[in-house]
Design an enzyme around this catalytic site. Structure first.
Site, PDB file in Angstrom:
ATOM      1  N   GLU A  49      -5.839 -12.553 -13.524  1.00  0.00           N
ATOM      2  CA  GLU A  49      -5.145 -11.504 -14.256  1.00  0.00           C
ATOM      3  C   GLU A  49      -5.835 -11.172 -15.569  1.00  0.00           C
ATOM      4  O   GLU A  49      -5.891 -10.006 -15.975  1.00  0.00           O
ATOM      5  CB  GLU A  49      -3.683 -11.904 -14.501  1.00  0.00           C
ATOM      6  CG  GLU A  49      -2.826 -11.867 -13.254  1.00  0.00           C
ATOM      7  CD  GLU A  49      -2.815 -10.499 -12.585  1.00  0.00           C
ATOM      8  OE1 GLU A  49      -2.900  -9.477 -13.300  1.00  0.00           O
ATOM      9  OE2 GLU A  49      -2.739 -10.449 -11.347  1.00  0.00           O
ATOM     10  N   CYS A 204      -3.045   6.102  -3.763  1.00  0.00           N
ATOM     11  CA  CYS A 204      -2.630   7.032  -4.829  1.00  0.00           C
ATOM     12  C   CYS A 204      -3.630   6.972  -5.985  1.00  0.00           C
ATOM     13  O   CYS A 204      -3.299   6.630  -7.120  1.00  0.00           O
ATOM     14  CB  CYS A 204      -1.217   6.667  -5.298  1.00  0.00           C
ATOM     15  SG  CYS A 204      -0.401   7.928  -6.290  1.00  0.00           S
ATOM     16  N   CYS A 211      -3.003  11.070   0.417  1.00  0.00           N
ATOM     17  CA  CYS A 211      -1.556  11.189   0.593  1.00  0.00           C
ATOM     18  C   CYS A 211      -1.139  11.049   2.052  1.00  0.00           C
ATOM     19  O   CYS A 211      -0.052  10.540   2.341  1.00  0.00           O
ATOM     20  CB  CYS A 211      -1.072  12.532   0.042  1.00  0.00           C
ATOM     21  SG  CYS A 211      -1.240  12.687  -1.750  1.00  0.00           S
ATOM     22  N   CYS A 214      -0.116   7.627   2.867  1.00  0.00           N
ATOM     23  CA  CYS A 214       0.846   6.975   1.976  1.00  0.00           C
ATOM     24  C   CYS A 214       2.198   6.822   2.671  1.00  0.00           C
ATOM     25  O   CYS A 214       2.761   7.800   3.181  1.00  0.00           O
ATOM     26  CB  CYS A 214       1.017   7.783   0.698  1.00  0.00           C
ATOM     27  SG  CYS A 214       2.216   7.066  -0.453  1.00  0.00           S
ATOM     28  N   CYS A 220       8.065  11.529  -1.853  1.00  0.00           N
ATOM     29  CA  CYS A 220       7.307  11.624  -3.113  1.00  0.00           C
ATOM     30  C   CYS A 220       7.453  13.023  -3.720  1.00  0.00           C
ATOM     31  O   CYS A 220       7.149  14.028  -3.072  1.00  0.00           O
ATOM     32  CB  CYS A 220       5.834  11.309  -2.855  1.00  0.00           C
ATOM     33  SG  CYS A 220       4.762  11.563  -4.292  1.00  0.00           S
TER      34      CYS A 220
END
Length: 348
Positions: A49, A204, A211, A214, A220
């Site tokens: 991270e 995205c 798209c 997705c 959306c």
């Protein structure tokens, strides 16, 4: 509809349907073989991270493996010197992350005997860990419920919910965090959190989003309103100033003279060519390089001198002769390392 999504898209799925859709998609299409996912070791997640802040996954992977070879446990990292830490971070840039990771390891070793807590509130007390990193560690290391918001999540939420504000604005940031806290599941939070990040990173995307692939496109806002290219709203364009810089090259057959920079300048405590405010008299131009920081661009010239005594009175820190072989064992700023790699074969 939950409090956070009032006045937003009326096509949005309720939280339970939304997060289950993301979880199903992630299990089939998401990234599940990243090195830090394999053992789900909290220390591995912590390291990943910090490395992934401002750096893409593909770039991080080899550095992550090298890091664990040198610092296999949190205890070994906590006991390492700062020079060792910065040397192993070399090439990733943004060295503040390395220092924060080192401080975090020392804090965790001293406070929790090397264990990493699973609660976001406790994690945010660790040096260098903010809300996103605390949520990511909670989700990925412990599979516990936690909200996390980064650039990928902001982009997904701005498009999906129809958030018009610039995502870096205070209002948008507050709203997106409210949505993140409203939408995470009580179970399978590891898969959900990874799914959100994967959607932002692979579907995205900022430009030319895919798209059609997705799983959320039917609900959306941006897709339904044909506003995918409009959202997220872009901030006003800023002009990045260019600043000059002057560095000194002094070398011989044994090595090159470098200085360890102070802690209150760019590249703090890294080894670099000595920097001066203007070209020294009678110096010859050795070369030049450019580097882009977050707030300005550096256009640097490197001037060649024959002897370190010519600089002795102008430097705040002393020069040290670093052998050509030793260069790989010290922490150098990325542009300085690149310049050395280019000119080391012909040191002049």
């Amino acid at each position: 509809m939950n409090k956070a999504s009032k006045s937003l898209s009326t096509t949005a799925l309720p939280p339970s349907e939304f997060n289950q859709t993301v979880i199903r998609w992630q299990s089939e299409h998401g990234r599940n073989e990243l090195p830090w996912q394999l053992e789900q070791d909290p220390y591995h997640v912590l390291v990943s991270e910090f490395m992934l802040q401002q750096t893409q996954v593909a770039t991080v992977i080899p550095y992550f493996s090298r890091w664990l070879h040198h610092f296999p446990t949190l205890a070994t990292l906590a006991s390492a010197s700062e020079d060792e830490v910065l040397t192993q971070w070399q090439g990733l840039g943004f060295y503040r992350r390395a220092r924060n990771l080192h401080k975090a390891a020392q804090y965790l070793q001293d406070t929790y005997q090397g264990q990493i807590p699973a609660q976001p509130q406790l994690l945010q007390e660790v040096p260098g860990i903010g809300p996103y990193t605390a949520g990511a560690i909670t989700a990925f290391a412990f599979n516990q419920p936690a909200a996390l918001v980064d650039g990928n999540v902001k982009r997904v939420f701005c498009r999906y919910f129809g958030i018009e504000q610039v995502p870096t604005s205070t209002a948008a940031d507050k709203l997106i965090w409210q949505l993140a806290e409203s939408y995470y599941p009580e179970q399978d939070n590891r898969s959900y959190a990874q799914g959100l990040l994967d959607l932002g990173a692979t579907i995205c995307t900022p430009r030319k989003p895919n798209c059609i692939s997705c799983p959320l496109r039917a609900s959306c806002y941006a897709y339904q309103q044909q506003r995918v290219d409009d959202l997220p709203t872009k901030p006003p364009r800023k002009t990045t100033p260019t600043k000059p810089g002057h560095f000194i090259w002094i070398s011989n057959a044994k090595g090159i003279f470098l200085t360890q920079r102070s802690g209150d300048v760019i590249w703090p405590r890294l080894w670099s060519f000595p920097e001066v405010t203007e070209p020294p008299p009678n110096a010859a131009l050795h070369g030049h390089f450019k580097h882009t920081f977050s707030h300005y661009k550096l256009a640097a010239q490197v001037w060649q001198l024959a002897h370190p005594n010519q600089l002795a009175e102008t430097l705040s820190t002393g020069l040290e002769l670093i052998s050509w072989q030793q260069l790989k064992n010290i922490a150098l700023p990325t542009p300085i390392k690149r310049y050395l790699d280019k000119h080391q074969q012909n040191p002049g």
